[in-house]
Enzyme design. Structure first.
Site, PDB file in Angstrom:
ATOM      1  N   LYS A  53      -0.402  -3.971  -3.489  1.00  0.00           N
ATOM      2  CA  LYS A  53      -1.714  -3.393  -3.147  1.00  0.00           C
ATOM      3  C   LYS A  53      -1.764  -1.993  -3.760  1.00  0.00           C
ATOM      4  O   LYS A  53      -1.303  -1.027  -3.170  1.00  0.00           O
ATOM      5  CB  LYS A  53      -1.930  -3.326  -1.644  1.00  0.00           C
ATOM      6  CG  LYS A  53      -3.307  -2.778  -1.254  1.00  0.00           C
ATOM      7  CD  LYS A  53      -3.499  -2.799   0.250  1.00  0.00           C
ATOM      8  CE  LYS A  53      -4.868  -2.245   0.625  1.00  0.00           C
ATOM      9  NZ  LYS A  53      -4.961  -0.791   0.430  1.00  0.00           N
ATOM     10  N   ASP A 109      11.595   5.489  -8.926  1.00  0.00           N
ATOM     11  CA  ASP A 109      11.413   6.058 -10.271  1.00  0.00           C
ATOM     12  C   ASP A 109      12.032   7.441 -10.426  1.00  0.00           C
ATOM     13  O   ASP A 109      12.478   7.801 -11.524  1.00  0.00           O
ATOM     14  CB  ASP A 109       9.922   6.143 -10.606  1.00  0.00           C
ATOM     15  CG  ASP A 109       9.284   4.781 -10.840  1.00  0.00           C
ATOM     16  OD1 ASP A 109      10.030   3.777 -10.862  1.00  0.00           O
ATOM     17  OD2 ASP A 109       8.050   4.718 -10.997  1.00  0.00           O
ATOM     18  N   SER A 111       0.814  -1.209   0.000  1.00  0.00           N
ATOM     19  CA  SER A 111       0.000   0.000   0.000  1.00  0.00           C
ATOM     20  C   SER A 111       0.858   1.275   0.000  1.00  0.00           C
ATOM     21  O   SER A 111       1.648   1.489  -0.895  1.00  0.00           O
ATOM     22  CB  SER A 111      -0.953  -0.047   1.198  1.00  0.00           C
ATOM     23  OG  SER A 111      -1.915   0.956   1.147  1.00  0.00           O
TER      24      SER A 111
END
Length: 477
Positions: free
Chosen positions: A325, A311, A300
């Site tokens: 999730k 990234d 999550s």
């Protein structure tokens, strides 16, 4: 009055009656429309079935029923029918407990307790909590609470007696090294900490986030500042086992590392009717190397932070693929304290990837050692020669890992296993019985944890990468 006057009077009366009827009909229709708009469930044909069942139960059920319980049960069943493990209706006290789980404190005495061979032992005392002020210590055994013996109680019963209103007093009788003592503790606010930090060798600052709650970002900022004062040269962020939590503190933490105006996460609602793009508001560029530890239980919001730093901030992600999730729940607390938690959106990583049921791949895959994945042994454990099963297998593997020979380790508690337990008990100054009980299992688990702290291959690999990155950065200056 002439006949024309009488006729006019009758017409006026008729008009008044018609107007009254129209007003009544209009009022009824308006009221019905208002009900339909406010409670659209009334329009559903199946609502009649629900209403019928409610009336029948209230009027005719033999044992009687409470209206509130029926309505709560209907709400729970309705959300349950979605077959979504993340959407749930929590009535009153359960709802209150859920909301409080994200707050930065709770009211109590501030101890962590383990159950050991039928006794309740204080495993740790939370710093700054009422228990610490009352001088309760780790390994104290709670014998009674407010004059009532705790023998035979469950954890929930014990918890209920320890909690109470702030400022109220609870009297504990504890056994400390064979001596019985009476301690009075004034209940108060107990801090709930979600961030832990430590300076490692080579200037590596390590921060562990257990979950994302109301004050996690504030705790994180304080940890960063403390490590910076100690000369931090690189950052190791441990998100292993982090189940996620609130999104806002996650974004606040990401702001520190993600370059300004770069995307942190995109939250996409049903039918893409609303797309929220959270962009970084970074104030100062982050220049130190970062590594993140993840595993199959990183989920999550912890995945949101991992993806964002991987990234856009050049973080090295080390460990195992995350849980996956990629959906978002919003929760609302109702007037009676009940909570409706509902899946309402999904999220994309900064590079546009959906991760739900897929997870995030680490840059460097490092598996945890097999012994780190062994199940915990439940309280009330009693194993002796002749017993067999999964618990015996777990005990044998644990003993083998810390250097005790259990023979073939076939899942049967045999003479070799008993002798291994006797050897361990003797070395640890425990009662030597050859049987496995809670106390012995607790000591075995402690030895395993000590071994893992030293050998942890995921942490060691991440530290190796950070040291190399820091050396490379120093060489380029």
């Amino acid at each position: 009055m002439n006949k024309f006057g009488e006729k006019a009077m009758k017409q006026r009366r008729t008009t008044v009656v018609v107007v009254m009827l129209l007003l009544l009909v209009g009022g009824f229709a308006g009221g019905r429309l208002s009900i339909l708009l406010q409670y659209p469930i009334v329009k559903d044909k199946a609502f009649g079935n629900l209403s019928y069942a409610y009336n029948e139960i209230m009027h005719d059920y033999l044992n009687g029923a409470q209206s509130k319980a029926l309505v709560d049960g209907a709400a729970e069943g309705m959300v349950g029918s979605l077959q979504d493990p993340y959407s749930v209706y929590l009535s009153e006290d359960k709802g209150e407990a859920y909301v409080q789980s994200y707050q930065d404190h709770f009211v109590g005495i501030g101890v962590e307790i383990r159950q050991q061979d039928g006794a309740f032992i204080i495993d740790s005392v939370i710093k700054g909590a009422p228990a610490e002020k009352a001088k309760l210590l780790k390994e104290d055994e709670i014998v009674s609470i407010d004059g009532k013996s705790v023998q035979g109680w469950t954890f929930d019963e014990l918890k209920e007696k320890l909690q109470g209103k702030s400022g109220s007093t609870v009297t504990l009788q504890v056994n400390r090294s064979g001596k019985t003592m009476t301690m009075k503790v004034v209940r108060g606010d107990v801090p709930v900490l979600t961030v832990y930090s430590e300076m490692k060798a080579g200037g590596i600052g390590e921060i562990t986030i257990s979950r994302f709650a109301e004050k996690t970002a504030d705790e994180f900022d304080a940890a960063i500042k403390s490590l910076q004062k100690k000369g931090m040269k690189s950052l190791l962020l441990d998100l292993r086992g982090n189940p996620g939590g609130l999104l806002n503190p996650t974004i606040e933490i990401a702001n520190r590392f993600v370059p300004k105006d770069k995307t942190i996460v995109q939250v996409v609602y049903k039918g893409e009717k609303r797309v929220l793009t959270h962009k970084s508001t970074q104030k100062e560029p982050w220049t130190l190397p970062i590594a993140i530890l993840v595993d199959a239980h990183t989920a999550s919001s912890a995945e949101v932070l991992t993806a964002a730093l991987k990234d856009t901030a050049g973080a090295q992600v080390v460990g195992e693929k995350t849980f996956g999730k990629g959906i978002v729940q919003n929760f609302n607390q109702l007037k009676d304290g009940s909570v409706l938690k509902l899946t309402e959106a999904q999220w994309r990583t900064p590079d546009g990837q959906w991760i739900h049921k897929k997870g995030i791949d680490p840059n460097v895959v490092v598996a945890a050692p097999d012994y780190a994945l062994l199940p915990r042994l439940d309280a009330g454990l009693k194993l002796t020669v002749g017993d067999y099963g999964d618990k015996v297998v777990t005990v044998q593997k644990m003993l083998q890992t810390i250097g005790y020979d259990t023979g073939q380790g076939s899942g049967i508690y045999d003479a070799a296993t008993s002798e291994a337990v006797r050897s361990f008990q003797q070395k640890e100054s425990l009662p030597v019985t050859g049987d496995m009980n809670d106390l012995t299992a607790y000591r075995v688990l402690t030895k395993l944890m000590d071994k893992y702290k030293v050998e942890d291959p995921q942490r060691n690999k991440a530290m190796e990468l950070l040291q190399a990155a820091e050396s490379g950065a120093a060489a380029n200056k």
